[in-house]
Scaffold this motif. Structure first.
Motif, PDB file in Angstrom:
ATOM      1  N   GLY A  13       0.621  -0.665  -0.041  1.00 34.99           N
ATOM      2  CA  GLY A  13      -0.166  -0.156   0.017  1.00 34.99           C
ATOM      3  C   GLY A  13       1.018   1.069  -0.304  1.00 34.99           C
ATOM      4  N   GLY A  14       2.026   1.417  -0.010  1.00 35.16           N
ATOM      5  CA  GLY A  14       3.431   2.320  -0.071  1.00 35.16           C
ATOM      6  C   GLY A  14       3.292   2.574  -1.295  1.00 35.16           C
ATOM      7  N   GLY A  15       4.838   3.370  -1.353  1.00 36.89           N
ATOM      8  CA  GLY A  15       5.560   3.552  -2.745  1.00 36.89           C
ATOM      9  C   GLY A  15       4.514   4.474  -3.974  1.00 36.89           C
ATOM     10  N   ARG A  16       5.346   4.511  -4.736  1.00 39.76           N
ATOM     11  CA  ARG A  16       4.330   5.686  -5.720  1.00 39.76           C
ATOM     12  C   ARG A  16       3.731   4.732  -6.741  1.00 39.76           C
ATOM     13  NH1 ARG A  16      10.884   6.497  -7.325  1.00 39.76           N
ATOM     14  NH2 ARG A  16      11.308   8.111  -5.645  1.00 39.76           N
ATOM     15  N   GLY A  17       2.203   5.238  -5.880  1.00 40.21           N
ATOM     16  CA  GLY A  17       0.949   4.676  -7.231  1.00 40.21           C
ATOM     17  C   GLY A  17       0.777   5.270  -7.966  1.00 40.21           C
ATOM     18  N   THR A  18      -0.091   5.130  -9.023  1.00 41.54           N
ATOM     19  CA  THR A  18      -0.235   5.699 -10.290  1.00 41.54           C
ATOM     20  C   THR A  18      -1.291   5.027 -11.010  1.00 41.54           C
ATOM     21  OG1 THR A  18       0.400   7.923 -11.735  1.00 41.54           O
ATOM     22  CG2 THR A  18       1.253   5.043 -12.025  1.00 41.54           C
ATOM     23  N   ARG A  19      -2.521   5.551 -11.294  1.00 40.80           N
ATOM     24  CA  ARG A  19      -3.508   5.354 -12.488  1.00 40.80           C
ATOM     25  C   ARG A  19      -2.826   5.647 -13.598  1.00 40.80           C
ATOM     26  NH1 ARG A  19      -8.626   8.146 -11.346  1.00 40.80           N
ATOM     27  NH2 ARG A  19      -9.816   6.780 -12.619  1.00 40.80           N
ATOM     28  N   LEU A  20      -3.556   4.221 -15.047  1.00 37.65           N
ATOM     29  CA  LEU A  20      -2.269   4.633 -15.905  1.00 37.65           C
ATOM     30  C   LEU A  20      -4.462   4.315 -16.663  1.00 37.65           C
ATOM     31  CD1 LEU A  20      -0.670   1.505 -15.948  1.00 37.65           C
ATOM     32  CD2 LEU A  20      -0.065   3.603 -15.581  1.00 37.65           C
ATOM     33  N   ARG A  21      -4.399   4.841 -17.415  1.00 32.46           N
ATOM     34  CA  ARG A  21      -4.817   4.927 -19.140  1.00 32.46           C
ATOM     35  C   ARG A  21      -4.374   4.117 -20.638  1.00 32.46           C
ATOM     36  NH1 ARG A  21      -7.104  10.321 -19.987  1.00 32.46           N
ATOM     37  NH2 ARG A  21      -8.022   9.720 -17.739  1.00 32.46           N
ATOM     38  N   PRO A  22      -5.595   2.992 -20.812  1.00 36.92           N
ATOM     39  CA  PRO A  22      -5.109   2.539 -22.143  1.00 36.92           C
ATOM     40  C   PRO A  22      -4.144   3.983 -23.480  1.00 36.92           C
ATOM     41  CG  PRO A  22      -7.040   2.079 -21.575  1.00 36.92           C
ATOM     42  CD  PRO A  22      -6.711   2.666 -20.142  1.00 36.92           C
ATOM     43  N   THR A  23      -3.901   3.666 -23.663  1.00 31.52           N
ATOM     44  CA  THR A  23      -3.307   4.416 -25.374  1.00 31.52           C
ATOM     45  C   THR A  23      -4.080   3.348 -26.857  1.00 31.52           C
ATOM     46  OG1 THR A  23      -1.206   3.346 -25.726  1.00 31.52           O
ATOM     47  CG2 THR A  23      -1.045   5.557 -24.026  1.00 31.52           C
ATOM     48  N   ASP A  24      -3.933   4.607 -27.062  1.00 35.87           N
ATOM     49  CA  ASP A  24      -4.089   3.959 -28.900  1.00 35.87           C
ATOM     50  C   ASP A  24      -3.889   2.580 -29.394  1.00 35.87           C
ATOM     51  OD1 ASP A  24      -7.002   5.679 -29.079  1.00 35.87           O
ATOM     52  OD2 ASP A  24      -5.806   7.400 -29.961  1.00 35.87           O
ATOM     53  N   PHE A  38       4.442   9.246 -11.610  1.00 34.70           N
ATOM     54  CA  PHE A  38       4.023   8.713 -13.065  1.00 34.70           C
ATOM     55  C   PHE A  38       3.499   9.047 -14.326  1.00 34.70           C
ATOM     56  CE2 PHE A  38       5.812   5.190 -10.786  1.00 34.70           C
ATOM     57  CZ  PHE A  38       7.292   4.146 -11.479  1.00 34.70           C
ATOM     58  N   ALA A  39       2.717  10.329 -13.715  1.00 32.94           N
ATOM     59  CA  ALA A  39       2.237  11.143 -14.307  1.00 32.94           C
ATOM     60  C   ALA A  39       2.972  11.333 -15.891  1.00 32.94           C
ATOM     61  CB  ALA A  39       1.823  11.971 -14.033  1.00 32.94           C
ATOM     62  N   GLY A  40       2.047  10.990 -17.165  1.00 37.41           N
ATOM     63  CA  GLY A  40       2.931  11.243 -18.284  1.00 37.41           C
ATOM     64  C   GLY A  40       3.717  10.301 -18.951  1.00 37.41           C
ATOM     65  N   GLU A  41       4.383   8.862 -18.292  1.00 45.86           N
ATOM     66  CA  GLU A  41       5.183   7.635 -18.260  1.00 45.86           C
ATOM     67  C   GLU A  41       4.171   7.154 -19.084  1.00 45.86           C
ATOM     68  OE1 GLU A  41       8.427   8.590 -17.742  1.00 45.86           O
ATOM     69  OE2 GLU A  41       8.553   9.904 -16.935  1.00 45.86           O
ATOM     70  N   ARG A  42       4.852   6.241 -19.838  1.00 43.37           N
ATOM     71  CA  ARG A  42       4.871   5.437 -20.463  1.00 43.37           C
ATOM     72  C   ARG A  42       4.979   4.266 -19.763  1.00 43.37           C
ATOM     73  NH1 ARG A  42       2.006   4.927 -24.961  1.00 43.37           N
ATOM     74  NH2 ARG A  42       3.086   3.069 -25.430  1.00 43.37           N
ATOM     75  N   LEU A  43       3.673   3.017 -20.020  1.00 43.56           N
ATOM     76  CA  LEU A  43       4.163   1.789 -19.554  1.00 43.56           C
ATOM     77  C   LEU A  43       4.598   0.819 -20.804  1.00 43.56           C
ATOM     78  CD1 LEU A  43       3.934  -0.218 -17.676  1.00 43.56           C
ATOM     79  CD2 LEU A  43       2.018  -0.657 -18.173  1.00 43.56           C
TER      80      LEU A  43
END
Length: 76
Positions: A6-17, A28-33
């Motif tokens: 539950g710690g650390g650097r959480g982020t939400r991800l959105r699928p890309t086209d 990680f806002a703006g970073e690619r997975l």
């Protein structure tokens, strides 16, 4: 994405086209997975903004972004 503890650097991800993912908030806002596969097609690791995530302890033979200084860690 958050750590199991539950710690650390959480982020939400959105699928890309293009079938990938992109961070939309947090550290990680703006970073690619990117999902990487081994020669058999299985997922070997995730690369999120050059942070490499695996399900097993880090493989010493895996690539290290920026490499390793042969002199070891140095005070700035």
């Amino acid at each position: 994405m958050t750590s199991l503890s539950g710690g650390g650097r959480g982020t939400r991800l959105r699928p890309t086209d293009d079938g990938g993912w992109k961070g939309i908030n947090g550290y990680f806002a703006g970073e690619r997975l990117r999902v990487h596969h081994d020669s058999a097609g299985a997922v070997s690791h995730l690369d999120l903004g050059t942070f490499i995530f695996t399900r097993q302890p880090y493989d010493p033979a895996a690539p290290l972004p920026g490499g390793i200084d042969p002199a070891g860690w140095q005070a700035g």
